[in-house]
Design a protein around this motif. Structure first.
Motif, PDB file in Angstrom:
ATOM      1  N   ILE A   6      64.415  13.956  75.218  1.00 51.10           N
ATOM      2  CA  ILE A   6      65.111  13.288  74.125  1.00 51.10           C
ATOM      3  C   ILE A   6      66.568  13.722  74.150  1.00 51.10           C
ATOM      4  CG2 ILE A   6      65.293  13.123  71.618  1.00 51.10           C
ATOM      5  CD1 ILE A   6      62.313  13.293  71.487  1.00 51.10           C
ATOM      6  N   GLU A  10      69.495  10.429  69.839  1.00 53.79           N
ATOM      7  CA  GLU A  10      68.224  10.059  69.219  1.00 53.79           C
ATOM      8  C   GLU A  10      67.848  11.055  68.126  1.00 53.79           C
ATOM      9  OE1 GLU A  10      66.002   9.784  72.968  1.00 53.79           O
ATOM     10  OE2 GLU A  10      65.177   7.959  72.063  1.00 53.79           O
ATOM     11  N   LEU A  11      68.026  12.309  68.423  1.00 52.24           N
ATOM     12  CA  LEU A  11      67.719  13.343  67.444  1.00 52.24           C
ATOM     13  C   LEU A  11      68.599  13.194  66.213  1.00 52.24           C
ATOM     14  CD1 LEU A  11      66.231  15.974  66.697  1.00 52.24           C
ATOM     15  CD2 LEU A  11      68.065  17.218  67.829  1.00 52.24           C
ATOM     16  N   ALA A  47      67.729  23.025  66.112  1.00 53.24           N
ATOM     17  CA  ALA A  47      67.107  21.833  66.686  1.00 53.24           C
ATOM     18  C   ALA A  47      67.985  21.225  67.778  1.00 53.24           C
ATOM     19  CB  ALA A  47      66.836  20.805  65.588  1.00 53.24           C
ATOM     20  N   ALA A  51      66.728  20.806  71.521  1.00 56.26           N
ATOM     21  CA  ALA A  51      66.335  19.421  71.731  1.00 56.26           C
ATOM     22  C   ALA A  51      66.161  19.038  73.199  1.00 56.26           C
ATOM     23  CB  ALA A  51      67.329  18.483  71.057  1.00 56.26           C
ATOM     24  N   LEU A  54      62.572  19.258  74.310  1.00 63.63           N
ATOM     25  CA  LEU A  54      61.539  18.461  73.647  1.00 63.63           C
ATOM     26  C   LEU A  54      61.268  17.213  74.476  1.00 63.63           C
ATOM     27  CD1 LEU A  54      59.820  18.389  71.060  1.00 63.63           C
ATOM     28  CD2 LEU A  54      61.593  16.969  70.053  1.00 63.63           C
ATOM     29  N   ARG A  57      58.988  12.006  71.708  1.00 63.64           N
ATOM     30  CA  ARG A  57      59.692  11.478  70.539  1.00 63.64           C
ATOM     31  C   ARG A  57      58.806  11.503  69.300  1.00 63.64           C
ATOM     32  NH1 ARG A  57      61.328   6.368  68.133  1.00 63.64           N
ATOM     33  NH2 ARG A  57      63.509   6.574  67.567  1.00 63.64           N
ATOM     34  N   LYS A  59      56.753  13.701  68.385  1.00 65.96           N
ATOM     35  CA  LYS A  59      56.643  15.043  67.826  1.00 65.96           C
ATOM     36  C   LYS A  59      57.954  15.550  67.250  1.00 65.96           C
ATOM     37  CE  LYS A  59      52.917  16.339  70.915  1.00 65.96           C
ATOM     38  NZ  LYS A  59      52.482  17.262  71.971  1.00 65.96           N
ATOM     39  N   LEU A  60      58.989  14.736  67.282  1.00 64.25           N
ATOM     40  CA  LEU A  60      60.312  15.174  66.857  1.00 64.25           C
ATOM     41  C   LEU A  60      60.349  15.609  65.391  1.00 64.25           C
ATOM     42  CD1 LEU A  60      63.335  15.506  67.482  1.00 64.25           C
ATOM     43  CD2 LEU A  60      63.637  13.142  66.754  1.00 64.25           C
ATOM     44  N   TRP A  63      58.100  18.661  64.585  1.00 67.93           N
ATOM     45  CA  TRP A  63      58.734  19.800  65.233  1.00 67.93           C
ATOM     46  C   TRP A  63      59.907  20.298  64.392  1.00 67.93           C
ATOM     47  CZ3 TRP A  63      63.726  19.391  67.640  1.00 67.93           C
ATOM     48  CH2 TRP A  63      64.121  20.523  68.349  1.00 67.93           C
ATOM     49  N   PHE A  64      60.715  19.368  63.904  1.00 68.98           N
ATOM     50  CA  PHE A  64      61.866  19.773  63.111  1.00 68.98           C
ATOM     51  C   PHE A  64      61.423  20.360  61.771  1.00 68.98           C
ATOM     52  CE2 PHE A  64      65.466  19.059  60.225  1.00 68.98           C
ATOM     53  CZ  PHE A  64      66.379  19.870  60.869  1.00 68.98           C
TER      54      PHE A  64
END
Length: 181
Positions: A6, A10-11, A47, A51, A54, A57, A59-60, A63-64
């Motif tokens: 990722i 995107e994050l 994060a 990132a 990672l 997507r 699990k983003l 995860w955060f």
């Protein structure tokens, strides 16, 4: 099938959409809007740094949220440690403020019973309670862990208290500073 990492945009996009909800959640947990903003910023920084590792997507967001929950827990642990350190400092300052005149007024029963304790217990009470030494110093001198020292000190105080309660009934009912035994 190859999974792609990722990228930061995107994050940032995913977190920007839920940022206010996340801030509200943190404020609910810590009850301090400024502290909540600090926790959110620190979590975002962690994060963004992690990132690239990672790979999913989906699990983003969970995860955060784990990053945020750990940051909140760390904040509470830090606050608890600061409170404990302040309490120890206040207790040490109170003990150190005992004047020589006050020390002489301590119940005679106490002074007479102290030598009857086990030598190790007597040493702990004299060093920490009467002379104001820091427990960590005493533990190092004795070559024991601080936890072991606290257990021994608790036992020493309990033994002394039992002996005082048995021998010094007048002072127990009135005041150890007005000993009439």
């Amino acid at each position: 099938m190859l999974t792609r990492k990722i990228q930061y945009p995107e994050l940032e996009t995913l977190l920007a959409r839920g940022g206010q909800q996340l801030l509200t959640y943190i404020q609910y947990k810590v009850h301090d809007p400024h502290l909540a903003e600090d926790i959110l910023q620190d979590s975002l920084l962690k994060a963004l740094q992690a990132a690239p590792n990672l790979r999913s997507r989906e699990k983003l967001i969970p995860w955060f949220y784990r990053i945020v929950q750990r940051a909140i827990a760390d904040t509470y642990r830090k606050h608890r440690r600061e409170q404990q350190a302040y309490r120890r400092y206040a207790e040490a300052a109170e003990e150190a403020s005992l004047s020589p005149e006050d020390r002489q007024m301590i119940c005679r029963c106490f002074q007479e019973l102290l030598p009857t304790l086990r030598p190790a217990y007597r040493h702990l009470i004299e060093a920490i309670d009467l002379n104001g030494k820091r427990p960590k110093e005493v533990a190092q001198e004795l070559g024991i862990t601080p936890n072991n020292l606290h257990v021994r000190l608790h036992r020493a105080r309990r033994q002394l208290r039992r002996r005082l309660e048995a021998a010094c009934t007048f002072c127990l009912d009135h005041s150890y500073f007005d000993c009439a035994c």
